[in-house]
Design an enzyme around this catalytic site. Structure first.
Site, short mmCIF file in Angstrom:
data_model
loop_
_atom_site.label_atom_id
_atom_site.label_comp_id
_atom_site.label_asym_id
_atom_site.label_seq_id
_atom_site.Cartn_x
_atom_site.Cartn_y
_atom_site.Cartn_z
N CYS A 1 85.44 26.58 24.41
CA CYS A 1 84.37 26.96 25.33
C CYS A 1 84.94 27.31 26.70
CB CYS A 1 83.36 25.83 25.48
SG CYS A 1 82.01 25.93 24.30
N HIS B 1 74.22 26.20 27.04
CA HIS B 1 73.69 25.25 26.06
C HIS B 1 72.47 24.46 26.53
CE1 HIS B 1 76.72 26.34 23.23
NE2 HIS B 1 77.64 26.23 24.18
N ARG C 1 86.95 21.99 20.52
CA ARG C 1 85.80 22.84 20.79
C ARG C 1 85.58 23.01 22.29
NH1 ARG C 1 83.78 26.46 21.11
NH2 ARG C 1 81.82 27.38 20.43
#
Lengths: 119, 278, 111
Positions: free
Chosen positions: B239, B196, B235
């Protein structure tokens, strides 16, 4: 040792040699297919997640396209080391260490290296 | 024992901070912002709150179509009902959150008394427990309703995470979150940053990796993949699993500190949750 | 191929614990296996705890251990042993991974 016995022994040996040869070629072909399969499968190599490979669809763009590999890696061992653990050469490489972390076992790694090296 | 540990932290931390290697949160933030603004020069700061749709026109179009009939709307409605329904003791959420439902921008914050990062889901459950109600689960389920409602009412407020300088434990929590973000984990050896930051904007298979900047503004999120609204910590878990690391407990210290660091990075960006994602 | 892999692994095991290997070839359910497997599972469990204590546990270690115990119940000692060893190896690797990055600096692309 009687003649018939030695002939049968020879026959057996020949047969064994022949079957080894046969097995050899079929395994080689199998290894090729196997390498591709391993490279493409999500749960194994999943190379396509990051690399474009001819014959694969929906490839990612994180790593370089895997083409002309022998020009980039004249030595197979160097390519293998890169796939084993890319962070040795570049500590910031995001590539998973397929060998070091046993994401692929030795045989699978070799099959993938063979497949990639021949791209 | 605990006091000893705290004392050690208090003594050790200034020593660590005196070292030149440690950057201040403001330094971290400006480094990360300048990285993303160079990487996506056409994207304005506040736009990063729209994740992948800030950087990809094609997926933005279908997302905008989805936003016309937002899939999280029913969750906001269910949350409103929760907000307005009294607990068994006659009290309700409004007695805990005196400023009303739109307070999501006040979280996460450093709770000096408890010595920990306080998040909105934790505050919601503290409210329930104080009033004799069963706490809600932190990843799935109706916590997402009340979160959707409260977040919806907080839209437009700016992210404003403060790391108080009068409590070294707050700085330690931030540093822990930062360490978590940049440390590689799991069999696949990815850090959060590998995808990211370093590779944001790149395709992983047919998905575009979203930028870290703005990651927290839209939660809770309706994900098509989930078919429902889920929390930020849900979330995080997803991940971690994807890189083949064992996920941590939602609202455990690891994820709370991670949220503290990650939300700080988005300071100044408007809250825009609940949001819809692929 | 799989069989060969297992036998290779098993040969490795033979070097470490001769007693087990000798028996395992003849009888998968032999009691000698039981002791060695229990030891392997205990070692893997300890390694898993150690990895978890620093936040470095990998995703599937628990699953491998569960499967190992299940396999052992069915008398599949080779399979159980293989899984227990794998769990231990991964737990140790996860621990090492954390230890190798005690302090993380901002990556060069952020500087």
């Amino acid at each position: 040792m009687s003649i018939s016995k030695s002939t049968s022994l020879m026959r057996k040996t020949l047969l064994a040699a022949a079957s080894v040869a046969l097995l050899g070629t079929s395994q080689l072909a199998l290894a090729d297919e196997n390498g591709k399969e391993l490279a493409f499968t999500r749960k194994k190599g999943n190379c396509l997640a990051c690399h474009m490979i001819s014959g694969g669809s929906n490839a990612g763009t994180i790593g370089p396209a895997l083409i002309d590999m022998k020009a980039r890696f004249p030595k197979r061992d160097v390519l293998k080391a890169q796939i084993w653990d890319a962070t040795v050469n570049n500590p910031e490489s995001p590539m998973p260490p397929f060998g070091k972390h046993k994401i692929l076992n030795d045989k699978e790694l070799d099959a993938v290296v063979d497949f990639i090296w021949n791209l | 024992m605990k006091r000893l540990f705290t004392a050690a932290v208090v003594i050790a931390l200034p020593l660590v901070m005196a070292g030149s290697a440690v950057a201040s949160p403001a330094d971290d933030s400006s480094a990360i912002r300048s990285y993303f603004s160079k990487k996506f020069p056409a994207v304005e700061l506040n736009e990063f709150g729209n994740g992948v749709y800030a950087i990809d026109k094609v997926s933005r179009e279908s997302w905008e179509a989805i936003e016309e009939f937002p899939p999280y709307e029913t969750f906001v409605d269910a949350g409103e009902e929760m907000w307005n329904t009294a607990f068994a003791n006659g009290k309700g959420y409004k007695d805990c959150f005196a400023d009303g439902p739109g307070v999501a921008h006040k979280y996460p914050h450093w709770d000096k008394e408890k010595g920990m990062v306080m998040t909105l889901p934790l505050a919601i459950n503290n409210c329930r427990k104080a009033n004799g109600e069963k706490p809600l689960k932190y990843a799935k389920g109706s916590i997402n309703d009340i979160l959707s409602y409260m977040t919806y009412n907080s839209r437009g407020h700016k992210t404003n995470v403060v790391i108080p300088s009068d409590d070294p434990r707050a700085m330690a929590a931030y540093e822990e979150g930062k360490q978590f973000y940049f440390a590689r984990r799991g069999q696949l050896n990815f850090s959060c940053a590998s995808c990211h930051m370093q590779n944001s904007g790149n395709y992983i298979r047919s998905d575009i990796l979203s930028p870290a900047l703005g990651h927290t503004t839209g939660f809770p999120v309706y994900r098509s993949k989930w078919g429902t609204v889920g929390t930020l910590h849900r979330r995080f878990k997803g991940c971690n699993k994807q890189v083949r690391a064992k996920p941590f407990k939602p609202q455990g210290q690891e994820y709370r500190n991670l949220e503290y660091f990650l939300t700080y990075m988005s300071n100044g960006l408007e809250l825009n949750g609940p949001s819809a994602r692929k | 191929m799989k069989a060969k892999l297992i036998s290779t692994l098993f040969a490795g095991l033979l070097l470490v614990t001769p007693f087990v290997a000798v028996n395992a070839g003849d009888d998968d359910k032999h009691h000698g296996d039981d002791g060695a497997l229990k030891k392997a599972v205990a070692e893997a469990t300890a390694a898993k705890k150690k990895a978890a204590s620093v936040g470095g546990e990998w995703r599937d270690i628990g699953k491998f251990l569960k499967k190992a115990k299940k396999a052992a119940k069915k008398g599949k000692m080779k399979k159980a042993m293989k899984l227990a060893k794998k769990a231990k190896w991964q737990a140790e690797a996860g621990y090492k991974q954390v230890m190798a990055q005690k302090t993380v600096e901002l990556p060069s692309y952020l500087k």
